[in-house]
Scaffold this active site. Structure first.
Site, PDB file in Angstrom:
ATOM      1  N   GLY B 294       3.964  -4.743 -11.815  1.00  0.00           N
ATOM      2  CA  GLY B 294       4.309  -4.902 -10.396  1.00  0.00           C
ATOM      3  C   GLY B 294       3.064  -4.769  -9.529  1.00  0.00           C
ATOM      4  O   GLY B 294       1.957  -5.156  -9.937  1.00  0.00           O
ATOM      5  N   SER B 295       3.239  -4.154  -8.366  1.00  0.00           N
ATOM      6  CA  SER B 295       2.172  -4.185  -7.355  1.00  0.00           C
ATOM      7  C   SER B 295       0.889  -3.454  -7.735  1.00  0.00           C
ATOM      8  O   SER B 295      -0.128  -3.639  -7.061  1.00  0.00           O
ATOM      9  CB  SER B 295       2.701  -3.605  -6.048  1.00  0.00           C
ATOM     10  N   THR B 296       0.924  -2.592  -8.757  1.00  0.00           N
ATOM     11  CA  THR B 296      -0.334  -1.932  -9.136  1.00  0.00           C
ATOM     12  C   THR B 296      -1.366  -2.972  -9.603  1.00  0.00           C
ATOM     13  O   THR B 296      -2.564  -2.715  -9.547  1.00  0.00           O
ATOM     14  CB  THR B 296      -0.115  -0.895 -10.262  1.00  0.00           C
TER      15      THR B 296
END
Lengths: 129, 609
Positions: B294-296
């Site tokens: 995801g956004s990491t």
């Protein structure tokens, strides 16, 4: 007469020699047996000490493991909280006091005031590991 | 005349008798000599062997398996001598009664035990490497035909702590999982043997004709710090309990060296009782299980864009839209912002549209190349078995949507160890270090092998890394990662909320998420990088609300433990107080400097920096 005497002396010498040989053989035999007995006895002692050493090593390992188990942080925290009534420090109650390097300008003063040598000051100013 | 005849007859009889006796003696002697010849010449070897077997006994001496320590020398795995129970069935009169009494202590059905006790074998194992208390109870029963042998058993005094990393050794002391398996060659040691002579009573006489001592296995020192590990496991447990998550992991790494400081996997398992757990629960998911980050992953997309100078930190990348169209494929944004967002703010607010736009600026080839350079899609070569290389498909396999999806951390599978290794390179001025968990192999007190930090490569420039640190600090100071902020420390980090694939529909689920937070502190001189991943927490599952607080709780304690410099701490000059020639600087009751120290220029006892 002298012939009889000579024969008699020979016999005595011969018997004496035989006796010496027998005694020497017995001495060798007894020494050998004694050595064997001693070896066996020392062997028993070594075996007993070996067992004792193994038992001590085993006990030592057991105690080290017990120390490791008892020093488990989970257990310590549980005892601290449940048995000793300790709690985590509240906000503001924890002050971190840190060692800092002595400012360069103060080195001379410190050297004078505390009679610190240059080597000691160098040690004092060592960066934190 | 009669007398002469009589004498002759007697003489004849005597001769016959003498002859008979001589024959008997001769036959007897011949038999004796033959027997001697048979025993000494023909059966010599066989009988010698039997005699040696009766007088001598060769005992294999099991080596002591090496101990596993944490970085501060605290014992994590050690060997102990424990009792094993055996039976000699021929010596047992009432096997039914014996089986019933044994089953009371051994937690085994008496019928199974009775079958063993009725066996026609000379020796049968009843139970191996049992608890010392149980062994003592069985000994008290004084059962006929039941004996005890000491065997070495692996023991893990910290129980569940680090179970997945350390793994376990089996009954034969062979490492079967984790470090125990990976480093088995060093840990196992070498068997020895002794030939013992026995006297008439069966007692051993030492020394004998042969003795080869066993060689103890090498000791292993891990990079793990038990205290940090405990803090991670404790906080992870709390988070899983609170959010009713399926599982979770935390990993801590020193970004400057690549040393793994903590590795927590939940649910945990106790290696002392590994048999009670399903094999799937032994797996170290940190190295073996890829997941969509995801956004990491936006951190690496942004780093790549800055490195290739396709965007600047202040350049607008988001213009208030709630979705973006990539050749007909729509990607939605969770950021509800009317105005513009700069490149920096796209990361700070974790805008999907902005991240896709950054990815598109790079183009798929450069994006792929940078992600590859960060180590995704290949193993980190950490010294733990079972590492997966994750999933990073070649660009020719990408769909139209892929550039957008990958920029958001979808359509890519990374393992936690890959993610933290890549992220640590941002914390370490662009240098990627090889992660490792074993720092030393010791032979008694001698260091046989020392593992030094290894630079893998430079992945981004120091300038890009510094800019990324500024951006990631803003994530925690007012962005999506606010809940990771720690008083007294500057934290740099990134949140991640990845939708899981619904196994029923094959589509992204709106119910199940992987919430994560990855960050380092202090931002200006990182002491530790921490990755927190919580799988399927209840509720919305935002990384910022689920994983960031876990990061905060862990980092707060760890930074104090590591003595990391804080911005609000009291800084004083401490001179060694045990030295007699140096005055005591601080009064323990008032906390004030002594007069002599005040005279030296410290006017107010405590000097703030």
């Amino acid at each position: 007469m002298s012939l009889f005497k000579k024969n008699s002396e020979d016999n005595i010498n011969s018997a004496f020699q035989t006796l010496i040989i027998v005694v020497m053989l017995m001495f060798v035999f007894i020494t050998y047996v004694w050595q064997r007995v001693m070896i066996v006895e020392v062997g028993y002692n070594i075996e007993r000490l070996r067992k004792e050493k193994a038992e001590f090593s085993r006990r030592n390992a057991e105690l080290l493991t017990e120390v490791a188990s008892l020093s488990s942080l989970k257990r310590i925290e549980k005892i601290a909280a449940a048995d000793l009534g300790m709690k985590r420090p509240e906000k503001g109650s924890l002050i971190v006091v840190r060692e800092i390097r002595l400012p360069q300008v103060m080195i001379g003063e410190a050297e004078k005031d505390y009679k610190l040598t240059k080597t000691e000051l160098k040690g004092l100013n060592k960066p934190r590991s | 005349m009669d007398d002469r005849k009589t004498a002759e007859r007697f003489s004849k009889q005597a001769k016959v008798r003498i002859l008979l006796l001589a024959i008997i003696i001769a036959v007897g002697l011949s038999a004796g000599v033959s027997r001697l010849f048979y025993l000494q010449a023909i059966k010599n070897n066989d009988l010698s062997r039997i005699a040696v077997r009766q007088h001598q006994k060769t005992v294999v001496l099991e080596p002591l398996r090496g101990t596993i320590y944490d970085r501060k020398g605290r014992i994590l795995a050690v060997n102990l001598d424990v009792e094993s129970v055996y039976a000699v069935p021929s010596e047992i009169e009432n096997s039914h009664e014996a089986a019933k009494r044994l089953s009371r202590f051994l937690n085994e059905d008496w019928r199974v035990l009775e079958k063993k006790l009725k066996s026609d074998k000379g020796f049968v194992w009843i139970a191996r490497k049992i608890d010392p208390n149980i062994a003592a109870k069985i000994k008290n029963e004084n059962l006929e035909g039941i004996g005890f042998i000491k065997e070495s058993k692996r023991f893990y005094p910290k129980k569940e702590l680090l179970g997945h990393l350390i793994g376990f050794a089996g009954l034969d002391n062979k490492g079967l999982s984790g470090i125990e398996a990976r480093y088995n060659e060093f840990l196992k040691g070498e068997e020895g043997f002794v030939v013992l002579e026995r006297d008439a009573r069966g007692a051993h006489i030492f020394p004998s004709s042969g003795y080869t001592p066993p060689v103890k296995g090498k000791d292993i020192v891990l990079t793990i710090d038990e205290s940090i590990q405990y803090i991670c496991e404790r906080e992870l447990d709390k988070a899983i309990q609170k959010t009713h998550a399926k599982r979770g992991i935390v990993i801590g790494m020193d970004p400057k060296t690549g040393e793994i400081l903590a590795m927590a996997v939940k649910p945990s398992f106790n290696p002392n009782e590994f048999i009670k757990y399903a094999p799937g629960e032994w797996r170290n998911r940190i190295v073996s299980d890829p997941y969509e980050p995801g956004s990491t992953l936006k951190v690496f997309v942004a780093s790549a864009a800055l490195e290739d100078k396709v965007a600047t930190p202040s350049e607008p990348m988001f213009f208030g839209e709630d979705k973006i169209d990539i050749d007909g494929e729509i990607i939605h944004d969770t950021v509800k912002e009317k105005g513009r967002l700069s490149f920096r703010d796209v990361i700070k607010r974790s805008s999907n549209v902005g991240a896709v736009r950054i990815g598109m600026r790079l183009g798929k080839e450069r994006l792929y190349s940078h992600l590859k350079s960060f180590g995704f899609g290949e193993m980190t070569d950490i010294d733990i078995s079972g590492e997966s290389k994750g999933i990073l498909r070649q660009t020719r396999e990408w769909s139209k949507r892929s550039i957008g999806s990958v920029s958001l951390g979808q359509e890519i599978g990374v393992t936690p160890i890959q993610l933290i290794t890549a992220f640590s390179s941002v914390a370490n001025n662009g240098w990627m270090m090889k992660p490792y968990v074993v720092s030393e192999i010791r032979d008694e007190d001698r260091i046989e092998k020392k593992v030094y930090p290894e630079i893998k490569k430079r992945v981004i420039s120091a300038e890009t890394a510094a800019e990324m640190t500024r951006i990631l600090t803003s994530v925690v100071e007012g962005g999506t990662g606010e809940k990771a902020a720690i008083e007294g420390y500057r934290v740099a980090g990134k949140t991640g909320t990845a939708q899981k694939i619904d196994s029923k529909t094959g589509l992204y689920s709106d119910k199940y998420f992987v919430s994560s937070f990855i960050g380092y502190a202090p931002a200006e001189d990182p002491q530790i990088v921490l990755l927190v991943v919580i799988d399927s927490p209840e509720g919305a599952g935002w990384g910022g609300s689920v994983a960031a607080p876990v990061f905060k709780s862990i980092a707060e304690d760890v930074l104090i433990y590591l003595n990391a410099p804080s911005t609000n701490e009291e800084r004083v000059l401490m001179v060694n107080p045990v030295r007699k020639d140096v005055p005591s600087e601080i009064d323990p009751l008032t906390g004030q400097f002594s007069q002599s120290f005040i005279a030296a220029g410290f006017s107010n006892g405590v000097k703030r920096e």
